[in-house]
Scaffold this motif. Structure first.
Motif, PDB file in Angstrom:
ATOM      1  N   GLY A   1      72.444  38.978  60.989  1.00 44.70           N
ATOM      2  CA  GLY A   1      71.039  39.124  61.348  1.00 44.70           C
ATOM      3  C   GLY A   1      70.714  38.618  62.735  1.00 44.70           C
ATOM      4  N   ASP A   2      71.569  37.752  63.275  1.00 48.22           N
ATOM      5  CA  ASP A   2      71.353  37.235  64.625  1.00 48.22           C
ATOM      6  C   ASP A   2      71.904  38.174  65.692  1.00 48.22           C
TER       7      ASP A   2
ATOM      8  N   ARG B   1      73.350  47.873  45.813  1.00 46.82           N
ATOM      9  CA  ARG B   1      73.447  46.418  45.738  1.00 46.82           C
ATOM     10  C   ARG B   1      74.046  45.878  47.033  1.00 46.82           C
ATOM     11  N   ILE B   2      73.433  44.820  47.580  1.00 50.37           N
ATOM     12  CA  ILE B   2      73.869  44.237  48.841  1.00 50.37           C
ATOM     13  C   ILE B   2      74.115  42.745  48.644  1.00 50.37           C
ATOM     14  N   TYR B   3      75.233  42.261  49.180  1.00 52.38           N
ATOM     15  CA  TYR B   3      75.601  40.850  49.061  1.00 52.38           C
ATOM     16  C   TYR B   3      76.231  40.394  50.365  1.00 52.38           C
ATOM     17  N   PRO B   4      75.947  39.188  50.850  1.00 51.09           N
ATOM     18  CA  PRO B   4      74.924  38.248  50.387  1.00 51.09           C
ATOM     19  C   PRO B   4      73.614  38.490  51.120  1.00 51.09           C
ATOM     20  N   LEU B   5      72.657  37.574  50.967  1.00 54.84           N
ATOM     21  CA  LEU B   5      71.345  37.726  51.585  1.00 54.84           C
ATOM     22  C   LEU B   5      71.134  36.758  52.739  1.00 54.84           C
ATOM     23  N   VAL B   6      72.217  36.098  53.137  1.00 49.72           N
ATOM     24  CA  VAL B   6      72.124  35.088  54.196  1.00 49.72           C
ATOM     25  C   VAL B   6      73.018  35.458  55.372  1.00 49.72           C
ATOM     26  N   GLY B   7      72.761  34.796  56.495  1.00 55.08           N
ATOM     27  CA  GLY B   7      73.584  34.980  57.672  1.00 55.08           C
ATOM     28  C   GLY B   7      74.751  34.005  57.687  1.00 55.08           C
ATOM     29  N   LEU B   8      75.469  33.994  58.785  1.00 58.99           N
ATOM     30  CA  LEU B   8      76.626  33.113  58.904  1.00 58.99           C
ATOM     31  C   LEU B   8      76.231  31.646  58.849  1.00 58.99           C
ATOM     32  N   SER B   9      74.971  31.360  59.156  1.00 59.15           N
ATOM     33  CA  SER B   9      74.465  29.985  59.120  1.00 59.15           C
ATOM     34  C   SER B   9      74.131  29.527  57.706  1.00 59.15           C
ATOM     35  N   GLY B  10      74.094  30.483  56.749  1.00 61.13           N
ATOM     36  CA  GLY B  10      73.728  30.150  55.379  1.00 61.13           C
ATOM     37  C   GLY B  10      72.250  30.278  55.093  1.00 61.13           C
ATOM     38  N   GLU B  11      71.468  30.688  56.105  1.00 59.88           N
ATOM     39  CA  GLU B  11      70.025  30.849  55.938  1.00 59.88           C
ATOM     40  C   GLU B  11      69.686  32.295  55.540  1.00 59.88           C
TER      41      GLU B  11
ATOM     42  N   TYR C   1      68.150  35.890  55.402  1.00 59.36           N
ATOM     43  CA  TYR C   1      67.788  36.783  56.503  1.00 59.36           C
ATOM     44  C   TYR C   1      66.303  36.654  56.813  1.00 59.36           C
ATOM     45  N   ALA C   2      65.983  36.357  58.066  1.00 57.14           N
ATOM     46  CA  ALA C   2      64.630  35.968  58.457  1.00 57.14           C
ATOM     47  C   ALA C   2      63.588  37.049  58.190  1.00 57.14           C
ATOM     48  N   GLN C   3      63.968  38.327  58.295  1.00 55.05           N
ATOM     49  CA  GLN C   3      63.012  39.411  58.121  1.00 55.05           C
ATOM     50  C   GLN C   3      63.183  40.138  56.786  1.00 55.05           C
TER      51      GLN C   3
END
Length: 234
Positions: A159-160, A183-193, A195-197
């Motif tokens: 996402g970044d 189905r999509i996995y995972p819901l976070v970025g490489l930082s573990g946060e 996805y902001a949007q």
């Protein structure tokens, strides 16, 4: 018509060719073997994953799509072995960011990654038509080609680096080739946060007639990755 490597200006060194085992896929997407039998399934991006090979044995009609498949099996296998070595070396510096319950040790993780690569390459050599070269946000499949589409470790993970427009176009394209469920996995970025949007993206997809929910799954290696996105077409 498939373009040549020169026309695509692809550089294999820029592609990460790492895969997950079939068992990991079943856990990260909350799937059962019964859900696969008799269904058409797309894995995109498929990378060096073993899912397509094993799903077909179980009675699914599974296909993988990935930019990596523009390259022949031998250089992909060599790249995969290099990438496994690199990832394992990097992991030693960042073990605190991972949960060690699915894998009991780094050596067990290496064994899973190596087995996934081995199964993928063997299947690619035997059934090359199952492995389709493609680059999101454009896929070479007709509308509604697949009952179920799975997408792991690409959207949201970067996402970044990939902007909102790319995520929306890719999501719409994955849904275009899907008849029933994505189905999509995972819901976070490489930082573990997360996805902001994500909320904006889900609002848009729901307005276009889909239902979407975040679902807890029994797989979390990188901390924060224990959820998938399940989208049902209206």
């Amino acid at each position: 018509m498939r373009l040549s490597l020169e026309e695509n200006r692809l550089d294999l060194s820029r592609i990460v060719f790492i895969g997950r085992t079939f068992e990991e896929y079943m856990a990260m997407f909350g799937l059962s073997e019964e859900e696969l039998k008799g269904r058409t399934v797309l894995d995109c991006p498929g990378g060096a994953c073993a899912f397509t090979a094993r799903a077909n044995v179980l009675g699914a009609e599974a296909v993988s799509a990935d930019i990596a498949y523009y390259f022949p099996p031998l250089p992909l296998e060599e790249k995969g072995l290099e990438d496994i070595k690199h990832v394992m070396n990097q992991l030693e510096k960042a073990q605190a960011g991972f949960k060690w319950d699915y894998f009991s040790s780094a050596e067990e993780l290496r064994a899973h990654r190596s087995r996934a690569l081995e199964e993928c390459i063997a299947d690619l050599k035997r059934y090359p038509d199952r492995y389709v070269p493609a680059v999101l946000p454009v896929l070479p499949f007709e509308d509604g080609r697949f009952d179920l589409t799975l997408s792991a470790h690409f959207l949201f993970m970067y996402g970044d680096r990939l902007d909102y427009d790319f995520h929306l176009k890719s999501l719409r394209e994955l849904l275009r080739v899907t008849r029933n469920e994505l189905r999509i996995y995972p819901l976070v970025g490489l930082s573990g946060e997360r996805y902001a949007q994500m909320d904006d993206l889900l609002k848009q997809i729901r307005e276009e007639g889909c239902t979407a929910e975040e679902v807890q799954v029994p797989y979390e290696f990188q901390k924060g990755t224990g959820r998938m996105l399940r989208i049902i077409k209206g």
